[in-house]
Design a protein around this motif. Structure first.
Motif, mmCIF file in Angstrom:
data_model
loop_
_atom_site.group_PDB
_atom_site.id
_atom_site.type_symbol
_atom_site.label_atom_id
_atom_site.label_comp_id
_atom_site.label_asym_id
_atom_site.label_seq_id
_atom_site.Cartn_x
_atom_site.Cartn_y
_atom_site.Cartn_z
ATOM 1 N N TYR A 143 0.902 -1.132 -0.114
ATOM 2 C CA TYR A 143 -0.029 -0.101 -0.177
ATOM 3 C C TYR A 143 0.795 1.276 0.038
ATOM 4 O O TYR A 143 0.551 2.189 -0.874
ATOM 5 C CB TYR A 143 -1.057 0.048 1.131
ATOM 6 N N ALA A 195 -4.988 7.906 -11.411
ATOM 7 C CA ALA A 195 -6.127 6.841 -10.973
ATOM 8 C C ALA A 195 -6.959 6.353 -11.977
ATOM 9 O O ALA A 195 -7.142 5.292 -12.062
ATOM 10 C CB ALA A 195 -6.863 7.434 -9.827
ATOM 11 N N GLY A 199 -5.198 3.095 -12.777
ATOM 12 C CA GLY A 199 -5.869 2.211 -11.854
ATOM 13 C C GLY A 199 -6.858 1.137 -12.733
ATOM 14 O O GLY A 199 -6.636 -0.139 -12.040
ATOM 15 N N THR A 385 -10.270 -3.110 -6.145
ATOM 16 C CA THR A 385 -10.778 -1.654 -5.841
ATOM 17 C C THR A 385 -9.974 -1.481 -4.387
ATOM 18 O O THR A 385 -9.560 -0.415 -4.045
ATOM 19 C CB THR A 385 -12.402 -1.678 -5.562
ATOM 20 N N VAL A 388 -6.447 -0.604 -4.783
ATOM 21 C CA VAL A 388 -6.179 1.086 -5.635
ATOM 22 C C VAL A 388 -6.703 2.145 -4.950
ATOM 23 O O VAL A 388 -5.894 2.959 -4.646
ATOM 24 C CB VAL A 388 -6.848 0.862 -7.182
ATOM 25 N N VAL A 389 -7.913 2.072 -4.219
ATOM 26 C CA VAL A 389 -8.537 3.254 -3.752
ATOM 27 C C VAL A 389 -7.560 3.846 -2.297
ATOM 28 O O VAL A 389 -7.368 5.088 -2.520
ATOM 29 C CB VAL A 389 -9.800 2.792 -3.255
ATOM 30 N N PRO A 390 -7.252 2.934 -1.476
ATOM 31 C CA PRO A 390 -6.545 3.707 -0.271
ATOM 32 C C PRO A 390 -5.442 4.367 -0.478
ATOM 33 O O PRO A 390 -5.343 5.357 -0.157
ATOM 34 C CB PRO A 390 -6.265 2.086 0.488
ATOM 35 N N ILE A 392 -4.443 5.800 -3.326
ATOM 36 C CA ILE A 392 -4.948 7.093 -4.192
ATOM 37 C C ILE A 392 -5.437 8.131 -3.339
ATOM 38 O O ILE A 392 -4.987 9.284 -3.291
ATOM 39 C CB ILE A 392 -5.908 6.651 -5.202
ATOM 40 N N LEU A 393 -6.436 7.586 -2.028
ATOM 41 C CA LEU A 393 -6.756 8.590 -1.188
ATOM 42 C C LEU A 393 -5.459 9.132 -0.372
ATOM 43 O O LEU A 393 -5.529 10.034 -0.115
ATOM 44 C CB LEU A 393 -7.589 7.714 -0.257
#
Length: 479
Positions: A143, A195, A199, A385, A388-390, A392-393
């Motif tokens: 991550y 992203a 992503g 998901t 990728v999402v964490p 990017i946040l």
């Protein structure tokens, strides 16, 4: 075997794997901790990292021995059928001498013909809690890796697009005079674009092709050689502009995090070492690789520290041409190439790392043996998901690359690079001695005395405590 390659080709792969994004963050933290202190610490961190690589190689041989032993005990194969390494000596023992020399025969168990990943080693030698901690630390590291990639790419595009300022880390200024968008807002726009463009590849089975590896390898070598050359030219032309101190203790945490990150390859060692055609001198060869990489890092960081008055968190940003730059066309092209360099390598690596992360998340939460029983939504949508999402946040929330590298390297990196290899080799030795009865492992680490195990664990604790104390002090000072 068709997939085998020569040892020297394998060492080039190892070199290319280690020398990556981390090296781009090293010059800044190197200068920040003082050039003499940094030289000592980087050399020491390279040594500790090499020690734990030898632990991983030894554990690979132990894992092969454990698998062979279990097959013999379950009567699936005869003891004489255990495969030897391709570079092993021919066994000319007769039936009589084979009975007498049982221990000699069992020495053949310790080979690294079969690739055994770190996760498989953890399942062989750790209990359920140990396996859980292993997968958690690996996922946290991945991550952090992805967040660093997204941040580095977006920062690169911002600095290529926006107006140059003396303080490149100040993002509360206008990107361009013609538009009212701040650099921080432009940075977040580029994170979102990254992203959206990169992503989606995480949702497919993306594999690195041979040609992509060759392309990114050529880019990496070209970029680092150009950076060292330009820094040397700058020193000869303008003299010493950077004046790093000898020692600066407050810069140690960032240096530790960046250096650990810069020497990381442990999670990929099984896949790189197993195809070696001749593994007889693999530990010495890896040692030569680490010595070369350490010298290469010191050269890159030392030239940058003295050539530039200030250093960006991402070293390539120091070479982006400014409005007052009067370099020739060739130099302009070289500098723009360096400025855009992270875009190529990091964007192609991001989906691969994300797929590795989602596979480990599946191993942590799902039963991989019956993976097809889970519905399409869970297998192909939920876990990509989650991968990728964490990160990017995280990239949205901060553009501080130095802190991301320090955190990822100092916590998750310490676990993956130091603690897990040390614990794996410790329990593997005990397991093989207890069950096989003869620990004659020709791939045993030269650092096999219990002192080295205690040294690695103690060094890991020192790194974590030092970095944590520094983070706490920074938090207190900020308030």
């Amino acid at each position: 075997m068709a997939d085998e390659y020569s040892s020297w080709v394998g060492l080039v792969y190892v070199f290319n794997l280690i020398v990556g994004t981390g090296a781009l963050t090293l010059p800044s933290v190197f200068a920040g901790a003082g050039w003499l202190l940094s030289t000592i610490l980087v050399s020491l961190l390279a040594l500790v990292s090499f020690i734990t690589v030898t632990f991983v190689i030894e554990t690979m041989a132990c894992a092969n021995a454990t698998v062979h032993w279990r097959r013999v005990q379950s009567h699936k194969i005869d003891e004489s059928e255990v495969p030897a390494d391709s570079d092993s000596e021919i066994d000319n023992t007769t039936e009589e001498t084979a009975i007498i020399n049982t221990n000699r025969r069992r020495k053949r168990y310790y080979n690294i013909n079969t690739k055994v990943e770190l996760g498989e080693m953890a399942k062989l030698y750790f209990n359920k809690l140990g396996q859980l901690l292993f997968y958690l630390s690996l996922c946290i590291y991945l991550y952090g890796d992805l967040a660093i990639y997204a941040t580095a790419v977006s920062k690169t595009v911002v600095d290529l697009t926006c107006k140059s300022y003396n303080n490149t880390e100040d993002y509360n200024v206008k990107c361009l005079d013609s538009i009212g968008i701040l650099k921080i807002d432009m940075y977040r726009i580029f994170v979102a674009i990254f992203a959206l463009l990169v992503g989606p590849f995480t949702y497919f089975k993306v594999q690195k092709t041979k040609y992509l590896q060759v392309f990114t390898t050529a880019l990496r070598w070209s970029a680092f050689i150009i950076m060292i050359t330009l820094a040397c030219i700058r020193l000869s032309k303008y003299g010493q502009e950077g004046h790093p101190k000898l020692f600066y203790l407050s810069g140690i945490p960032a240096l530790i995090g960046s250096s650990i990150y810069s020497f990381m390859c442990h999670h990929s060692v099984p896949g790189l070492i197993s195809p070696f055609a001749n593994k007889h001198h693999v530990i010495k060869q890896i040692g030569l690789d680490y010595l070369s990489i350490c010298c290469f890092y010191l050269l890159l960081a030392m030239t940058g520290s003295f050539a530039f008055e200030t250093l960006d968190d991402l070293y390539t940003l120091n070479f982006i041409p400014t409005e007052s730059d009067t370099s020739g066309v060739f130099m302009e092209i070289a500098k723009y190439f360096l400025g855009a360099f992270p875009l190529f390598t990091l964007s192609t690596s991001f989906p691969i790392i994300a797929i590795t992360l989602q596979n480990n998340l599946k191993s942590l939460f799902l039963d991989i043996n019956v993976i097809e029983r889970y519905n399409f939504f869970v297998r192909r949508l939920v876990f990509p998901t989650l991968a990728v999402v964490p990160p990017i946040l995280v990239a949205f929330s901060t553009h501080n690359l130095r802190s991301l590298v320090a955190f990822t390297g100092s916590y998750a990196g310490v676990l993956i690079q130091y603690i897990i290899p040390a614990c794996l080799v410790y329990f593997a030795r005990q397991h093989c001695t207890r069950n096989i009865g003869n620990y004659d492992n020709k791939y045993a680490s030269p650092f096999k005395h219990v002192f080295w195990f205690m040294f690695v664990i103690g060094w890991s604790i020192f790194c974590v405590i030092f970095v944590t104390a520094n983070f706490i002090m920074l938090e207190i000072n900020s308030k």
